[in-house]
Structure formats: structure tokens, C-alpha cells
Design a protein around this motif. Structure first.
Motif, PDB file in Angstrom:
ATOM      1  N   PHE A   1      35.763   9.973  14.345  1.00 49.37           N
ATOM      2  CA  PHE A   1      34.452  10.056  15.010  1.00 49.37           C
ATOM      3  C   PHE A   1      34.380   9.954  16.295  1.00 49.37           C
ATOM      4  N   LYS A   2      35.876   9.729  17.753  1.00 52.19           N
ATOM      5  CA  LYS A   2      35.692  10.069  18.704  1.00 52.19           C
ATOM      6  C   LYS A   2      35.744  10.964  19.044  1.00 52.19           C
ATOM      7  N   ARG A   3      36.588  11.875  17.984  1.00 52.65           N
ATOM      8  CA  ARG A   3      36.700  13.222  19.108  1.00 52.65           C
ATOM      9  C   ARG A   3      35.047  13.797  18.763  1.00 52.65           C
ATOM     10  N   ILE A   4      34.897  13.490  17.448  1.00 49.13           N
ATOM     11  CA  ILE A   4      33.400  14.158  17.305  1.00 49.13           C
ATOM     12  C   ILE A   4      32.820  14.733  17.976  1.00 49.13           C
ATOM     13  N   TYR A   5      32.367  12.746  19.060  1.00 53.30           N
ATOM     14  CA  TYR A   5      31.924  11.979  19.727  1.00 53.30           C
ATOM     15  C   TYR A   5      32.100  12.851  21.099  1.00 53.30           C
ATOM     16  N   ASN A   6      33.298  13.325  21.181  1.00 51.01           N
ATOM     17  CA  ASN A   6      33.639  14.156  22.603  1.00 51.01           C
ATOM     18  C   ASN A   6      33.204  15.396  22.814  1.00 51.01           C
ATOM     19  N   VAL A   7      33.217  16.117  21.370  1.00 50.46           N
ATOM     20  CA  VAL A   7      32.225  17.294  21.391  1.00 50.46           C
ATOM     21  C   VAL A   7      31.419  17.624  21.581  1.00 50.46           C
TER      22      VAL A   7
ATOM     23  N   VAL B   1      31.045  21.831  10.897  1.00 49.96           N
ATOM     24  CA  VAL B   1      29.975  21.141  10.965  1.00 49.96           C
ATOM     25  C   VAL B   1      29.114  20.381  12.085  1.00 49.96           C
ATOM     26  N   ALA B   2      30.349  19.962  12.582  1.00 51.51           N
ATOM     27  CA  ALA B   2      30.109  19.899  13.886  1.00 51.51           C
ATOM     28  C   ALA B   2      28.979  19.979  15.340  1.00 51.51           C
ATOM     29  N   ILE B   3      29.356  21.108  15.382  1.00 56.44           N
ATOM     30  CA  ILE B   3      29.276  22.554  16.184  1.00 56.44           C
ATOM     31  C   ILE B   3      27.503  22.496  15.366  1.00 56.44           C
ATOM     32  N   ASN B   4      27.643  22.932  13.534  1.00 55.23           N
ATOM     33  CA  ASN B   4      26.268  23.089  13.393  1.00 55.23           C
ATOM     34  C   ASN B   4      25.118  22.295  13.767  1.00 55.23           C
ATOM     35  N   GLN B   5      25.560  20.869  13.655  1.00 57.76           N
ATOM     36  CA  GLN B   5      24.296  19.677  14.381  1.00 57.76           C
ATOM     37  C   GLN B   5      24.385  19.856  15.403  1.00 57.76           C
ATOM     38  N   CYS B   6      24.865  20.189  16.223  1.00 57.17           N
ATOM     39  CA  CYS B   6      25.056  20.433  18.179  1.00 57.17           C
ATOM     40  C   CYS B   6      23.826  21.734  18.033  1.00 57.17           C
ATOM     41  N   HIS B   7      23.880  23.067  17.428  1.00 56.62           N
ATOM     42  CA  HIS B   7      23.066  23.664  17.792  1.00 56.62           C
ATOM     43  C   HIS B   7      21.665  23.378  17.424  1.00 56.62           C
ATOM     44  N   GLU B   8      21.689  22.479  16.374  1.00 55.04           N
ATOM     45  CA  GLU B   8      19.988  21.657  14.979  1.00 55.04           C
ATOM     46  C   GLU B   8      19.844  20.867  16.249  1.00 55.04           C
TER      47      GLU B   8
ATOM     48  N   LEU C   1      35.226  29.150  13.590  1.00 59.99           N
ATOM     49  CA  LEU C   1      33.291  29.756  13.863  1.00 59.99           C
ATOM     50  C   LEU C   1      33.376  30.949  12.867  1.00 59.99           C
ATOM     51  N   GLY C   2      33.762  31.297  12.596  1.00 58.40           N
ATOM     52  CA  GLY C   2      34.043  32.047  11.564  1.00 58.40           C
ATOM     53  C   GLY C   2      33.615  34.013  12.064  1.00 58.40           C
ATOM     54  N   ILE C   3      34.530  33.919  13.463  1.00 55.04           N
ATOM     55  CA  ILE C   3      34.491  34.938  14.350  1.00 55.04           C
ATOM     56  C   ILE C   3      36.197  35.638  14.353  1.00 55.04           C
ATOM     57  N   SER C   4      36.324  37.274  14.946  1.00 50.87           N
ATOM     58  CA  SER C   4      37.685  36.955  15.047  1.00 50.87           C
ATOM     59  C   SER C   4      38.158  36.110  16.012  1.00 50.87           C
ATOM     60  N   GLU C   5      39.772  36.658  16.943  1.00 51.33           N
ATOM     61  CA  GLU C   5      40.522  35.711  17.462  1.00 51.33           C
ATOM     62  C   GLU C   5      40.140  36.603  18.813  1.00 51.33           C
ATOM     63  N   ASN C   6      40.280  37.743  18.482  1.00 56.34           N
ATOM     64  CA  ASN C   6      39.273  39.122  20.349  1.00 56.34           C
ATOM     65  C   ASN C   6      38.415  38.203  20.628  1.00 56.34           C
ATOM     66  N   THR C   7      37.462  37.430  20.020  1.00 57.02           N
ATOM     67  CA  THR C   7      35.420  37.493  20.202  1.00 57.02           C
ATOM     68  C   THR C   7      35.678  35.925  20.395  1.00 57.02           C
ATOM     69  N   ALA C   8      36.491  35.068  20.097  1.00 55.57           N
ATOM     70  CA  ALA C   8      37.144  33.572  21.111  1.00 55.57           C
ATOM     71  C   ALA C   8      38.081  34.216  22.255  1.00 55.57           C
ATOM     72  N   LYS C   9      38.603  34.989  22.325  1.00 56.42           N
ATOM     73  CA  LYS C   9      39.420  34.911  23.422  1.00 56.42           C
ATOM     74  C   LYS C   9      38.205  35.958  25.000  1.00 56.42           C
ATOM     75  N   SER C  10      37.734  36.361  24.148  1.00 59.22           N
ATOM     76  CA  SER C  10      36.829  37.292  25.126  1.00 59.22           C
ATOM     77  C   SER C  10      35.458  36.617  25.797  1.00 59.22           C
ATOM     78  N   ARG C  11      34.443  34.866  24.678  1.00 60.20           N
ATOM     79  CA  ARG C  11      34.696  34.084  25.069  1.00 60.20           C
ATOM     80  C   ARG C  11      34.658  33.215  26.198  1.00 60.20           C
ATOM     81  N   LEU C  12      35.859  32.993  25.980  1.00 61.22           N
ATOM     82  CA  LEU C  12      36.367  31.734  26.391  1.00 61.22           C
ATOM     83  C   LEU C  12      36.663  32.644  27.958  1.00 61.22           C
ATOM     84  N   TYR C  13      37.164  33.955  28.054  1.00 60.46           N
ATOM     85  CA  TYR C  13      37.225  34.577  29.516  1.00 60.46           C
ATOM     86  C   TYR C  13      36.160  34.761  30.115  1.00 60.46           C
ATOM     87  N   TYR C  14      34.797  35.227  29.768  1.00 59.54           N
ATOM     88  CA  TYR C  14      33.205  35.001  29.899  1.00 59.54           C
ATOM     89  C   TYR C  14      33.220  33.472  30.377  1.00 59.54           C
TER      90      TYR C  14
END
Lengths: 279, 197
Positions: free
Chosen positions: B36-42, B84-91, B165-178
């Protein structure tokens, strides 16, 4: 190595996910590239900034707090789902109740001949007593006028008869008064007698005219009073019917509210029962 | 200690998920308590709002309860839960945008954004560094913000983020960098002088 590759390597190094060999190579490259080193320092500083955001303590909802392990959270989830639909259920139940009451009371709303009819039991188009068509009103007025004319005619006939009787009695009386003077009839000239009779007739005619005029005025006043009273009667009847409809609608609304409250109580009772069973 | 608390929690999660799938509501209650606490903090870092975070957290666990049987591999529960948590955030964010669209007045968030963009001095005087960073984090595009939260606060590996997230590692690194670069640019443009620097 392209710019994108450098960026990804930088991020990988920043988060310490490089192998030992990769790390050594990247550190050498960074020593030889001040721009890369500066960018690394910026990103590292940014991470320090993000680290300022600490996790927040949070109280678990009441359905977990102190009752962990029980099924209370399950019922809470179910209740929450149910509550999401509660407004729709309430509206649907109210509609069903209204339709049922309307059916049982034969409540009808019809629009006909540019008129809106609201009523119970019978269709209002069959005629509430207070509602008349224009032709019906004209017919009622004509009937009243005919009755009034008949009444006036009977009164006139009666008056005429009375006058005839009075005139006859007066003539007899005059004749009687004149009879003792018959002996002196030769004293009264024929011309004087004619003048006397003409005066009598003239007076009678004036009396009759006065009576007729007075009677006509009285009849007009009476007719106006009849029309006014009839209009008031129709208006009062209409207001009485409107009050009745309003009262019925208020009763209907109160019944709906009572049914809604009862439905809410039943739902709450069911939820409590389910909750207790789960516990 | 060989195992970190996170590892222990993960191990317990797997056991609890298996029991929950068999209909053990007691186990699911513990699972909720564990995460609960982890999802709440996200959600809190995503929205910067306690009420929205609580709403998203509850919706997340309702969705988990409904679809728990869909998990074939219990070891992937953690990634599935974050997903699921991220999807709920988007919704929830879409719901909030609709509310703002139909609302006559601007939301508090929008007002806060204006303050950050146009009145950084006032914002700085009024808030602590943490609140300012949280506010700036909220302004990032969704995809960059999610990766930063998962990496920086949930301590997930790039491989785990990619899987979640269903993406590649490189995409994740790129998103983090930018995302980090954008954060820095926002702070510089705002003229903020944060205490950590």
C-alpha cells in the motif's frame, strides 16, 4: 559512439548498472572529455535534488487498519463498487415505483385540442366537471337565457292578467259610482264622459309603461347576476380541481420519497448482513 | 544481512499472491498492507496530491483484486502491480483533465504550475525544496515522469522498468536522460536556488 549512445551510457553509469569493465572504459572516456564529465555532474546534482523528495507515511484505510487479515477489505471493495452504482439503482428503483403507482392509479396525462389534461382513474378528455368546451358553455348560456325568457314571459302574462283584472274592477267601480248618477246622466255630457275615460286610459298606459320599464331593468340586473354567478362557479370549480391535482401530486411525491428511503434502508441492511457474514 | 527488506517483501508477495489466487482473502489483505505505502508514494509523486494518490492506490488494489487470476507467473507480480498502478495514474489524470475542461475555474494544480513558470521567487519563498521538486516533477511528460519515479524512488533496474512498461531498456534510459535534463532546464529557467545545490 554516437550522442544517443553516450547519453544512454551516461545514464547507465549514473545509476551504477555498468559492468566493471564498462565502468573503467567510461571513466577513462570521461576523463578525456570535460563536456561529458560536466554533464555527468549536472545529472548527479539533479539526482540529489530528486532525493529531497522523501516517501510519505500513509495510514492504511480503516478496512486494513487494526483488522488486517479479516475479510473486511473485501467487503469494502465490493461495497465501494456497489456504491458506485447506487445512484443509478436508486434512480431506476424510483422510476419503477413511479411507473407502478401511475399504473395502479391509472394516472393519465394527455394533450388534446391544445389542452393538457392530468388526472387519475378516467381520462380527462371524457370531461372533468369543471372543464367545458366553448360550445357547451354557449349551450348552457342559451339554456339559461331561454329559462329566463320563459320566466319573464310568464311574469308579464301574470302582470297583464292582473292589470286586466284591476282595470276591470276599476271600471266596475267607476260604473258603480256612476250608477247612482244615472238619473242625472243627462247632466253629464257625452264629451265629458269621453274625456274622463281617455284620462283613465292614459293613466293606465303610463302605469303599464312604468311597470314594464322597471321590470326590464330588474330582468337585466337578474341576467347579469346569473352570468356572474355562473362564471364564478366555473372558476371556483376549476381552482378546486387544480388544488386536488396538486394535492395528489404531493402525495405521489411523498410516496416516492418513502419508497426511496425504504429501498435505501433495505440496501444498507443487505450490506450490513453481507459484511457480518464475511466477518 | 543477505536479503534486503525489499527482497523479503518480494518473496512474501509471491507467496501471498499464490494464496490469494486460491481464494485466501486473509493473504490478500496482507498483500495490500505490504504494497500500500509503495503504490501510494508512486501515485503521490505522480500527482503531488494526497487525495488523488489515495484514490489511485485504492483503485489499483481494486483492479488487482478483480484481475488477480490473470497473473500466470507470480514472480512478475511486482511489475504487474506497478503497471496497474501506472495505468490507474494515467486514467486518473485523464479524469482530472476532463474535470478541468468542464470546470469554470482552473484547478489548484494549474494555478501552481503558473506560479512555478512565472513567479518562481514567490514559489520558492512559500515552499520547501521538497515541495518545489515535487511540483516540478509533476510538470514532466507522463512517460518521462513514470521512468524517473520507477528508477529514482522504486529502485528498479532498467530491465525491470522495461518489462513493466513494455518498452526496451534503451527507451527507458533515453526517457530517463531527457527527463532529468528537462527537470534541470525547468529549474534553471525558473531561477530557483535550491538548498541541495
Amino acid at each position: 559512439m554516437g550522442t544517443e549512445d553516450f547519453n544512454k551510457a551516461l545514464i547507465t553509469y549514473l545509476y551504477d548498472e555498468m559492468s566493471t569493465e564498462e565502468r573503467q572504459q567510461f571513466e577513462i572516456a570521461m576523463e578525456n572529455n570535460p563536456e561529458l564529465k560536466r554533464e555527468f555532474e549536472e545529472l548527479k546534482e539533479m539526482r540529489q535534488g530528486l532525493a529531497q523528495i522523501q516517501d510519505k507515511e500513509v495510514m492504511e484505510p480503516f478496512f486494513l487498519w487494526g483488522k488486517q487479515g479479516s475479510d473486511s477489505w473485501v467487503s469494502m471493495f465490493k461495497r465501494r463498487n456497489l456504491l458506485m452504482f447506487k445512484p443509478f439503482i436508486a434512480v431506476a428503483a424510483s422510476l419503477v415505483i413511479v411507473m407502478l403507482i401511475g399504473y395502479l392509479t391509472n394516472f393519465t396525462i394527455t394533450y388534446k385540442d391544445q389542452s393538457l389534461y392530468i388526472g387519475f382513474n378516467e381520462s380527462s378528455t371524457n370531461g372533468s366537471e369543471a372543464i367545458y368546451t366553448q360550445d357547451q358553455v354557449a349551450q348552457l348560456v342559451n339554456e339559461e337565457i331561454a329559462k329566463n325568457n320563459a320566466y319573464i314571459f310568464s311574469k308579464l302574462t301574470e302582470t297583464e292578467n292582473n292589470l286586466d283584472n284591476r282595470f276591470a274592477s276599476l271600471e266596475n267601480s267607476q260604473n258603480t259610482q256612476l250608477t247612482p248618477s244615472y238619473a242625472d246622466a243627462d247632466v253629464v255630457t257625452r264629451e265629458e264622459l269621453d274625456i274622463f275615460l281617455a284620462n283613465v286610459r292614459s293613466n293606465n298606459l303610463k302605469v303599464l309603461q312604468t311597470y314594464l320599464q322597471s321590470s326590464s331593468v330588474q330582468q337585466q340586473e337578474y341576467f347579469q347576476a346569473v352570468i356572474t354567478e355562473f362564471s364564478d362557479f366555473v372558476e371556483n370549480q376549476r381552482e378546486e380541481d387544480l388544488r386536488l391535482i396538486r394535492r395528489s401530486l404531493i402525495n405521489l411525491q411523498e410516496n416516492q420519497q418513502a419508497q426511496k428511503d425504504e429501498t435505501d434502508q433495505i440496501l444498507a441492511s443487505i450490506l450490513t448482513t453481507v459484511n457480518n457474514q464475511n466477518n | 544481512m543477505a536479503e534486503t527488506l525489499r527482497d523479503i517483501a518480494l518473496y512474501h508477495s509471491e507467496c501471498l499472491v499464490e494464496k490469494s489466487q486460491k481464494g485466501d482473502n486473509h493473504a490478500f489483505g496482507k498483500l495490500v498492507g505490504l504494497w500500500f505505502k509503495r503504490i501510494y508514494n508512486v501515485a503521490l509523486k505522480y500527482f503531488g496530491d494526497h487525495d488523488l494518490a489515495m484514490e489511485v492506490t485504492q483503485r489499483t488494489f481494486i483492479a488487482v483484486y478483480k484481475h488477480l487470476d490473470n497473473i500466470k507467473d507470480v514472480k512478475s507480480f511486482k511489475y504487474w502491480l506497478y503497471k496497474v498502478a501506472i495505468n490507474q495514474c494515467h486514467e486518473e489524470e485523464r479524469r482530472q483533465k476532463r474535470k478541468t475542461w468542464f470546470s469554470i475555474f482552473q484547478s489548484d494544480d494549474a494555478n501552481r504550475m503558473e506560479e512555478i513558470n512565472f513567479q518562481p521567487e514567490k514559489e520558492y519563498q512559500r515552499k520547501e525544496t521538497e515541495e518545489i521538486m515535487g511540483s516540478i516533477l509533476k510538470t514532466l511528460p507522463e512517460e518521462q515522469k513514470v521512468v524517473i519515479i520507477m528508477k529514482e524512488y522504486e529502485g528498479m533496474k532498467f530491465r525491470e522498468i522495461a518489462e513493466t512498461l513494455g518498452i526496451s531498456e534503451n527507451t527507458a534510459k533515453s526517457r530517463l536522460y531527457y527527463g532529468l535534463k528537462r527537470l534541470r532546464k525547468t529549474i534553471e529557467n525558473s531561477g530557483l536556488n535550491l538548498e541541495y545545490k
